[in-house]
Write an enzyme that holds these catalytic residues in place. Structure first.
Site, PDB file in Angstrom:
ATOM      1  N   SER A 173     -25.349  -5.456  12.737  1.00 40.82           N
ATOM      2  CA  SER A 173     -23.809  -5.413  12.979  1.00 40.82           C
ATOM      3  C   SER A 173     -23.454  -6.673  14.062  1.00 40.82           C
ATOM      4  O   SER A 173     -24.064  -6.848  15.045  1.00 40.82           O
ATOM      5  CB  SER A 173     -23.596  -4.146  13.822  1.00 40.82           C
TER       6      SER A 173
ATOM      7  N   TYR B  79     -15.201  18.701  27.754  1.00 40.65           N
ATOM      8  CA  TYR B  79     -15.102  19.068  26.503  1.00 40.65           C
ATOM      9  C   TYR B  79     -15.684  20.495  26.209  1.00 40.65           C
ATOM     10  O   TYR B  79     -15.424  21.582  25.621  1.00 40.65           O
ATOM     11  CB  TYR B  79     -15.758  18.182  25.337  1.00 40.65           C
TER      12      TYR B  79
ATOM     13  N   ASP C  93     -12.689  13.095  11.554  1.00 41.38           N
ATOM     14  CA  ASP C  93     -12.656  11.644  11.219  1.00 41.38           C
ATOM     15  C   ASP C  93     -13.213  11.203  10.147  1.00 41.38           C
ATOM     16  O   ASP C  93     -12.674  10.360   9.486  1.00 41.38           O
ATOM     17  CB  ASP C  93     -13.662  11.122  12.425  1.00 41.38           C
TER      18      ASP C  93
ATOM     19  N   ALA D 230     -12.142   3.103  21.126  1.00 48.28           N
ATOM     20  CA  ALA D 230     -10.736   2.948  21.442  1.00 48.28           C
ATOM     21  C   ALA D 230     -10.042   4.325  20.919  1.00 48.28           C
ATOM     22  O   ALA D 230      -8.770   4.594  21.138  1.00 48.28           O
ATOM     23  CB  ALA D 230      -9.966   1.762  20.792  1.00 48.28           C
TER      24      ALA D 230
ATOM     25  N   LEU E 148     -10.347   5.362  17.988  1.00 48.45           N
ATOM     26  CA  LEU E 148      -9.882   5.029  16.600  1.00 48.45           C
ATOM     27  C   LEU E 148     -10.892   5.710  15.605  1.00 48.45           C
ATOM     28  O   LEU E 148     -10.844   5.454  14.393  1.00 48.45           O
ATOM     29  CB  LEU E 148      -9.398   3.809  16.393  1.00 48.45           C
TER      30      LEU E 148
ATOM     31  N   GLU F 127      -4.472  18.853  18.506  1.00 48.01           N
ATOM     32  CA  GLU F 127      -5.502  18.255  19.419  1.00 48.01           C
ATOM     33  C   GLU F 127      -6.218  19.335  19.828  1.00 48.01           C
ATOM     34  O   GLU F 127      -5.565  20.083  20.525  1.00 48.01           O
ATOM     35  CB  GLU F 127      -5.053  17.356  20.649  1.00 48.01           C
TER      36      GLU F 127
ATOM     37  N   GLU G  60     -24.030  12.204  12.483  1.00 48.69           N
ATOM     38  CA  GLU G  60     -23.480  12.124  13.823  1.00 48.69           C
ATOM     39  C   GLU G  60     -24.041  13.161  14.614  1.00 48.69           C
ATOM     40  O   GLU G  60     -24.257  13.023  15.895  1.00 48.69           O
ATOM     41  CB  GLU G  60     -21.979  11.862  13.930  1.00 48.69           C
TER      42      GLU G  60
ATOM     43  N   SER H  84     -16.870   5.249  14.813  1.00 51.14           N
ATOM     44  CA  SER H  84     -18.297   5.679  14.485  1.00 51.14           C
ATOM     45  C   SER H  84     -18.226   6.215  12.942  1.00 51.14           C
ATOM     46  O   SER H  84     -18.844   5.992  12.180  1.00 51.14           O
ATOM     47  CB  SER H  84     -18.815   6.915  15.375  1.00 51.14           C
TER      48      SER H  84
HETATM   49  P1  ADP Z   1     -14.908   5.947  18.518  1.00 49.93           P
HETATM   50  O1  ADP Z   1     -14.044   6.572  19.168  1.00 49.93           O
HETATM   51  O2  ADP Z   1     -14.820   4.415  18.338  1.00 49.93           O
HETATM   52  O3  ADP Z   1     -15.776   6.608  17.350  1.00 49.93           O
HETATM   53  P2  ADP Z   1     -17.751   6.540  19.371  1.00 49.93           P
HETATM   54  O4  ADP Z   1     -18.233   6.693  20.828  1.00 49.93           O
HETATM   55  O5  ADP Z   1     -17.587   7.894  18.428  1.00 49.93           O
HETATM   56  O6  ADP Z   1     -16.215   5.904  19.760  1.00 49.93           O
HETATM   57  O7  ADP Z   1     -18.584   5.506  18.316  1.00 49.93           O
HETATM   58  C1  ADP Z   1     -18.665   4.431  19.026  1.00 49.93           C
HETATM   59  C2  ADP Z   1     -20.152   3.955  18.637  1.00 49.93           C
HETATM   60  O8  ADP Z   1     -20.262   3.711  17.134  1.00 49.93           O
HETATM   61  C3  ADP Z   1     -20.676   2.512  19.034  1.00 49.93           C
HETATM   62  O9  ADP Z   1     -20.987   2.733  20.606  1.00 49.93           O
HETATM   63  C4  ADP Z   1     -21.621   2.259  18.264  1.00 49.93           C
HETATM   64  O10 ADP Z   1     -22.820   2.739  18.420  1.00 49.93           O
HETATM   65  C5  ADP Z   1     -21.218   2.793  16.648  1.00 49.93           C
HETATM   66  N1  ADP Z   1     -20.396   1.628  16.126  1.00 49.93           N
HETATM   67  C6  ADP Z   1     -19.099   1.840  15.959  1.00 49.93           C
HETATM   68  N2  ADP Z   1     -18.481   0.561  15.155  1.00 49.93           N
HETATM   69  C7  ADP Z   1     -19.546  -0.048  14.959  1.00 49.93           C
HETATM   70  C8  ADP Z   1     -19.796  -1.276  14.432  1.00 49.93           C
HETATM   71  N3  ADP Z   1     -18.851  -2.048  13.860  1.00 49.93           N
HETATM   72  N4  ADP Z   1     -21.035  -1.872  14.246  1.00 49.93           N
HETATM   73  C9  ADP Z   1     -22.275  -1.250  15.038  1.00 49.93           C
HETATM   74  N5  ADP Z   1     -22.024   0.126  15.663  1.00 49.93           N
HETATM   75  C10 ADP Z   1     -20.883   0.647  15.624  1.00 49.93           C
HETATM   76 MG    MG Z   2     -16.539   8.567  17.226  1.00 49.98          MG
END
Ligand code: ADP
Ligand code: MG
Length: 376
Positions: free
Chosen positions: A61, A222, A170, A116, A118, A27, A158, A121
């Site tokens: 979505s 960060y 990821d 969460a 996980l 990490e 991203e 994104s």
């Molecule tokens: P994580 O740790 O879950 O990757 P991030 O902040 O990097 O958290 O990414 C979350 C973002 O990714 C959401 O706010 C959304 O913009 C996008 N995202 C993730 N899953 C979906 C989904 N199923 N539908 C639409 N957007 C999504």
């Molecule tokens: Mg992410």
């Protein structure tokens, strides 16, 4: 009628899924040329899609209210804003890479839990990338080399379209992982290796404890940590802290030395965990998870009370080891738990959070699972 045809008035050409991931160990070392060890999990994001002959992207979505409609030519830095940037950005990056990408209609149905820790994104990006690969005949999804190229396009999406400074862990996990393994990723050269990791086979499970807190302190920290380890490396006359040793740290000021000590010891812990997993000794990695947490909390100072509580409670209730995962200051922790103790550990964590007046954490069973794939 299905949701896709309701939205778009046509049938989807297929369904593609990409998993979330958990980083077992390694990490805050990906920006120091370090090693990390993520595995893909069973929770996954599913997209339904159909290609178009024009360059229009229509994105929906079920997890998001906004509908997105944009021409591929309009995709770029910050455009489209919001969640659509993750999917549209992938098409943009593939096209920038010279691939014959056109428009598509895309609906995200199932999802990795958002935010969460996980990596929902990367799951959206990688499912979209595989859909584009199939629909436009790019021929990348069938080989590890091709999948690396898809992963790189997702990272560009991203970094450059969404504007989030993430490394490649990821996307590598979502596209290259295999069931029953963790993926050793060397961020120095991008190379990967499958390392056997099947906790169920050893009577264990990896429990993710999502604290559901995110402290505002996280903003800026960060970049601050990243700058510290880069400064430490530069002061030592090294391109990065990869390969640096603890006895080189004497000349650094105390705070920089502690930050660098985390990086150096964490990379060594990844190597130790990999050696144990290669030897089939999964039950012995617990103390290394504990040491990782101690280092992130003490030397790197990115933990918080909720993450510390999750880890100490899980250990006291029978976990073999536990640590915070992700950037820190909230988010999730993981605990390696004997299956026979799983209910006790989960109950103890819930009770401890309630007693501390905290929100009930989400508990997720993280099972090493396959990479992104077309469904059916
Ligand atoms: P994580 O740790 O879950 O990757 P991030 O902040 O990097 O958290 O990414 C979350 C973002 O990714 C959401 O706010 C959304 O913009 C996008 N995202 C993730 N899953 C979906 C989904 N199923 N539908 C639409 N957007 C999504
Ligand atoms: Mg992410």
């Amino acid at each position: 009628m299905n949701r896709f045809s309701e939205e778009f008035g046509r049938e989807p050409a297929g369904r593609w899924a990409a998993p979330g991931r958990v980083n077992l160990i390694g990490e805050h070392v990906d920006y120091a040329d370090g090693l990390c060890l993520p595995f893909a999990i069973a929770q996954r994001t599913v997209v339904l899609a159909a290609g178009r002959d024009d360059t229009t992207l229509r994105l929906r979505s079920v997890s998001e209210r906004d509908t997105v409609e944009i021409d591929l030519d309009e995709v770029g830095q910050g455009s489209p804003a919001g969640w659509g940037g993750y999917a549209a950005g992938v098409l943009w990056a593939l096209r920038e890479g010279g691939h014959p990408v056109r428009g598509l209609d895309l609906l995200v149905t199932d999802t990795v839990p958002l935010g969460a820790g996980l990596s929902s994104s990367a799951a959206v990006e990688c499912a979209t990338a595989l859909a584009a690969d199939d629909l436009f005949g790019l021929g990348l999804g069938g080989s590890p080399e091709g999948r690396r190229e898809l992963a790189a396009a997702c990272v560009r999406a991203e970094n450059e379209v969404v504007g989030a400074a993430t490394g490649g862990m990821d996307q590598a996990a979502a596209l290259l992982a295999t069931a029953g393994h963790a993926l050793l990723l060397d961020t120095h050269d991008g190379s990967t290796r499958q390392v056997p990791f099947d906790p169920a086979d050893a009577g264990l499970q990896v429990l993710v404890i999502d604290t559901k807190v995110r402290h505002h302190l996280a903003d800026g920290q960060y970049g601050n940590r990243r700058a510290a380890v880069e400064k430490a490396a530069a002061t030592l006359g090294l391109p990065s802290l990869r390969g640096a040793t603890l006895d080189q740290l004497g000349g650094l000021d105390a705070e920089l030395a502690r930050r660098a000590r985390h990086t150096i010891t964490e990379i060594a812990r990844v190597e130790q965990v990999v050696a144990l997993l290669d030897a089939g000794l999964v039950t012995e990695i617990g103390p290394l998870l504990d040491a990782s947490h101690a280092s992130l909390a003490g030397d790197y100072e990115v933990s918080c009370d909720e993450l510390d509580l999750a880890c100490t409670t899980a250990r006291a209730a029978g976990a073999l080891g536990a640590r915070m995962v992700g950037g820190g200051f909230g988010g999730s922790a993981i605990a390696l738990v004997p299956v026979a103790r799983a209910d006790v550990v989960a109950g103890a964590v819930r009770a401890a959070f309630e007693a501390a007046g905290l929100r009930e954490p989400d508990l997720i069973d993280a099972v090493p699972s396959p990479a992104a794939a077309r469904l059916e």
